[in-house]
Design a protein around this motif. Structure first.
Motif, PDB file in Angstrom:
ATOM      1  N   UNK B  11       9.068 -25.001  51.311  1.00  0.00           N
ATOM      2  CA  UNK B  11       7.753 -24.601  51.782  1.00  0.00           C
ATOM      3  C   UNK B  11       7.627 -24.954  53.253  1.00  0.00           C
ATOM      4  N   UNK B 247      -3.132 -23.670  55.271  1.00  0.00           N
ATOM      5  CA  UNK B 247      -2.470 -22.782  54.310  1.00  0.00           C
ATOM      6  C   UNK B 247      -1.244 -22.052  54.851  1.00  0.00           C
ATOM      7  N   UNK B 249       2.328 -20.827  56.460  1.00  0.00           N
ATOM      8  CA  UNK B 249       3.694 -21.155  56.088  1.00  0.00           C
ATOM      9  C   UNK B 249       4.012 -22.614  56.369  1.00  0.00           C
ATOM     10  N   UNK B 252       2.996 -25.242  51.536  1.00  0.00           N
ATOM     11  CA  UNK B 252       3.116 -25.169  50.081  1.00  0.00           C
ATOM     12  C   UNK B 252       1.771 -24.918  49.414  1.00  0.00           C
ATOM     13  N   UNK B 253       0.750 -24.660  50.202  1.00  0.00           N
ATOM     14  CA  UNK B 253      -0.601 -24.427  49.684  1.00  0.00           C
ATOM     15  C   UNK B 253      -1.412 -25.712  49.645  1.00  0.00           C
ATOM     16  N   UNK B 258      -0.493 -30.150  47.228  1.00  0.00           N
ATOM     17  CA  UNK B 258       0.293 -29.798  46.031  1.00  0.00           C
ATOM     18  C   UNK B 258       1.698 -30.394  46.103  1.00  0.00           C
TER      19      UNK B 258
END
Lengths: 135, 338
Positions: B11, B247, B249, B252-253, B258
């Motif tokens: 990520x 958010x 790139x 990983x969100x 996360x």
């Protein structure tokens, strides 16, 4: 976030590569899931680009009003600020700041203009006339 | 010459480079969440008055370079790290490393990165990639955020290694000095020290008002003033910047929350304390709330929302998140490491 909720809204990056998101599976265990993108962040990126466009337009107007030299326009167009432009041209920041004044710009030597032209990837003539050749 | 190297997508770029280099040098156990957690990667900071790309400076992760450094240190792996004044010396050193069989991590700017989509090319100089081979004056590049590998010409690589502006890379490269496996016991020790460092960074009073959990709260309160102070349009641009940092790139969100949740689950395999699993769900909850907040923010920067009440609601998301993360880190602080 649950694995099945990982958004798949095709964005600018999604066309080139999918990105890894971390999400939980049905047992609550973390796993990775590829995502094409998410609307929410595509619009955040769009917003950033709109701001860039507005800054370029404002810079162009300033140059036309003789309030700034064409360097301001090309600097905004290349998403640069004075620090970055100084880095790429090799000038000091205070020099770049001076060169943003139309009077100073008009007196610049060919050699100095050439440095700017090379960074902005235009000819000296185009630099002076604020001409953009979109490749 | 192409080194035997497995491209691993991750990520986040620095996590990915750390995993790629360490796996290649014999650390079989390493994964992205482990590298992120052992490197104490989770963070939050909002630096008022300073601007980047004409927006606020907000980060959800630790300073660039620290994850690789801390992870290697925790696992007792000596590293080589070098910056250069001369482009020729930088290229020669890279070639020598490759000839000696070392894949090499490089710090680069993304503005001139040829395989990146146009829309992503801002002057951001803390990107990382691995060079793992050279052929006919071109270089083979493993960029952890991409699905596959890429080829760059010597000139293209030089240009991104010597990008200018804030955090200019100056050709910086780094790699583990020697190949050596690590034991599960070392991973376990690394996890504990990583968690402790992260606890300090997020909830220690010594970190001041703008960093860690305090920083999230501070930002939440600031957001409520943005509408009056900046006007709806500029405030919207600020929120868009917040969402991009959270958010885009590499995260990983959910602003890396996360990945941290995943790290605590993986940590459980080395340290069987069930509290780790419970605390992991709190980070999931935090990540979910960050994303809910992003949806609210999008309403504002799209122009659908814009009342003071909408800004208050946005700020409240951050206040709520700050409380969740404070509890989670206090729990991590009090955990019994057996």
């Amino acid at each position: 976030m649950k694995k099945e909720d990982v958004p798949q809204d095709l964005g600018a990056l999604g066309k080139v590569t999918k990105e890894i998101c971390y999400a939980t599976d049905e047992n609550g265990k973390y796993t990775t899931q590829l995502s094409n993108g998410w609307d929410i962040k595509s619009t955040a990126l769009d917003t950033a680009w709109q701001n860039v466009e507005e800054r370029i337009a404002a810079a162009k107007q300033k140059v036309l009003n003789k309030e700034a030299s064409p360097i301001l326009f090309f600097m905004e167009k290349a998403l640069m600020d004075i620090e970055i432009l100084a880095g790429y041209t090799g000038f000091w920041q205070w020099q770049v700041k001076r060169h943003l004044k139309p009077d100073v710009f008009n007196g610049l030597s060919e050699k100095k203009l050439q440095k700017y032209a090379r960074v902005f990837n235009v000819s000296v003539a185009d630099l002076k006339t604020m001409t953009v050749n979109e490749a | 010459m192409k080194l035997d190297f497995n491209h691993i997508q991750a990520a986040h770029c620095e996590n990915g480079v750390t995993v790629g280099l360490l796996k290649n040098s014999g650390v079989q156990q390493i994964t992205e969440p482990l590298a992120f957690g052992i490197g104490a990667g989770l963070f939050f900071v909002y630096i008022p008055l300073l601007k980047i790309n004409n927006g606020p400076v907000i980060a959800f992760r630790t300073m660039p370079g620290l994850i690789f450094k801390r992870t290697c240190k925790a696992l007792d792996i000596p590293i080589v790290r070098k910056k250069f004044n001369s482009k020729e010396a930088a290229e020669k050193f890279l070639n020598d490393c490759l000839a000696a069989g070392h894949p090499v991590g490089c710090q680069v700017g993304v503005y001139y990165l040829p395989y990146f989509p146009r829309e992503y090319r801002f002057h951001f100089n803390a990107h990382n990639l691995i060079v793992f081979g050279t052929e006919d004056g071109n270089y083979m590049v493993s960029d952890p955020v991409m699905e596959g590998t890429n080829i760059m010409s010597a000139y293209e690589l030089e240009r991104v290694r010597f990008a200018k502006g804030a955090l200019a890379p100056n050709g910086q490269l780094y790699y583990p000095r020697e190949n050596k496996p690590v034991t599960d016991e070392q991973i376990k020790t690394g996890i504990i020290s990583g968690v402790k460092k992260n606890v300090f960074n997020m909830i220690s009073p010594l970190m001041g008002p703008i960093a860690g959990v305090n920083g999230i709260k501070y930002t939440g309160n600031k957001i409520k003033q943005w509408r009056d102070k900046l006007g709806t349009k500029e405030a919207g641009a600020y929120l868009a910047q917040l969402v991009r940092m959270q958010e885009e790139i590499g995260t990983g969100g959910g602003g890396f929350r996360y990945i941290y949740g995943a790290f605590l689950q993986e940590a459980h395999a080395y340290i069987s304390n069930d509290d780790l699993l419970e605390i992991s769900t709190q980070f999931t909850a935090s990540g979910d709330l960050w994303r809910e907040g992003a949806i609210q923010a999008a309403g504002i920067y799209k122009g659908r929302l814009g009342s003071q009440e909408d800004f208050n609601k946005m700020g409240d998301y951050l206040l709520e998140i700050a409380e969740i993360e404070r509890k989670a880190f206090v729990a991590l602080k009090n955990i019994k490491w057996k």
